[in-house]
Scaffold this active site. Structure first.
Site, PDB file in Angstrom:
ATOM      1  N   HIS A 157       0.822  -1.217   0.000  1.00  9.65           N
ATOM      2  CA  HIS A 157       0.000   0.000   0.000  1.00  9.65           C
ATOM      3  C   HIS A 157       0.851   1.260   0.000  1.00  9.65           C
ATOM      4  O   HIS A 157       2.043   1.238   0.319  1.00  9.65           O
ATOM      5  CB  HIS A 157      -0.926  -0.003   1.220  1.00  9.65           C
ATOM      6  CG  HIS A 157      -0.165   0.008   2.520  1.00  9.65           C
ATOM      7  ND1 HIS A 157       0.385   1.152   3.063  1.00  9.65           N
ATOM      8  CD2 HIS A 157       0.153  -0.999   3.366  1.00  9.65           C
ATOM      9  CE1 HIS A 157       0.992   0.855   4.190  1.00  9.65           C
ATOM     10  NE2 HIS A 157       0.873  -0.453   4.394  1.00  9.65           N
ATOM     11  N   GLU A 160      -2.658  -7.174   7.301  1.00 11.96           N
ATOM     12  CA  GLU A 160      -1.304  -7.175   7.848  1.00 11.96           C
ATOM     13  C   GLU A 160      -1.212  -8.067   9.068  1.00 11.96           C
ATOM     14  O   GLU A 160      -2.217  -8.412   9.694  1.00 11.96           O
ATOM     15  CB  GLU A 160      -0.869  -5.739   8.198  1.00 11.96           C
ATOM     16  CG  GLU A 160       0.518  -5.597   8.804  1.00 11.96           C
ATOM     17  CD  GLU A 160       1.669  -6.112   7.948  1.00 11.96           C
ATOM     18  OE1 GLU A 160       1.704  -7.319   7.635  1.00 11.96           O
ATOM     19  OE2 GLU A 160       2.566  -5.307   7.623  1.00 11.96           O
TER      20      GLU A 160
END
Length: 189
Positions: free
Chosen positions: A9, A85
């Site tokens: 990201h 994550e």
């Protein structure tokens, strides 16, 4: 054969402040949005073509994936919960500068990142590696003979790469830095 690329990201608010985010869900910064547009341009310049884009459910990855998909004229990204994550446990929300003090000697230091291995409540890298393999297996089942972009995060992205390449997870942590909107691949499952 499923061909997979993995992208991280763009910059989010925690990245700017040097905070370990894990499952924290803060938005991209303006720079992070620009990085996502630059990622789309790099993909186009490399003449990569994706059949589908998947993203972590966390806003920083989902927004990055949405910008990339829009810029490339692709369908909206599909959320895949296993791209989230790593759970950072007690390190969630802590300054990255605290890792060595709080977690040594169970750390791996690189030039850019100091990885903590097993603080209370954190997902271990072997657990993350197993989740990465699960992601690869699900992509192979869902998208045989297609090219897939996974937009996720640093630690899970590296463990997906480790699973796809059969490289030891410790080596993958030290072999390369996976910065904001970096892309690795192709990896094949």
């Amino acid at each position: 054969m499923t061909v997979i690329y993995i992208a991280r990201h763009g910059q989010d608010e925690d990245n700017v402040r040097g905070i370990l985010n894990g499952h924290r869900n803060l938005p991209l910064t303006d720079l992070g949005r620009q990085q996502a547009q630059q990622l789309a341009r790099r993909i186009r310049d490399r003449e990569l073509v994706f059949d589908v884009v998947y993203a972590s459910p966390l806003d920083r990855a989902l927004e990055t994936a949405a910008i990339v998909a829009t810029e490339l004229g692709l369908a909206e990204p599909i959320v895949h919960d296993d791209l989230i994550e790593r759970n950072f446990g007690i390190m969630t929300g802590r300054p990255a500068a605290d890792v060595e003090e709080m977690c040594a000697p169970d750390i791996i230091k690189t030039e850019n990142v100091t990885y903590f291995l097993n603080p209370d409540g954190a997902e271990t890298f072997p657990e993350l590696l197993a989740r990465g393999q699960w992601v690869l297996d699900s992509m192979a089942c869902r998208h045989p003979d297609q090219t897939v972009l996974l937009v996720c995060h640093g630690d899970i992205g590296k463990m997906i790469y480790a699973a796809a390449t059969n490289m030891p997870w410790r080596r993958v942590l030290t072999d390369f830095y996976f910065g904001n909107t970096d892309i690795v691949g192709p990896v094949r499952d």
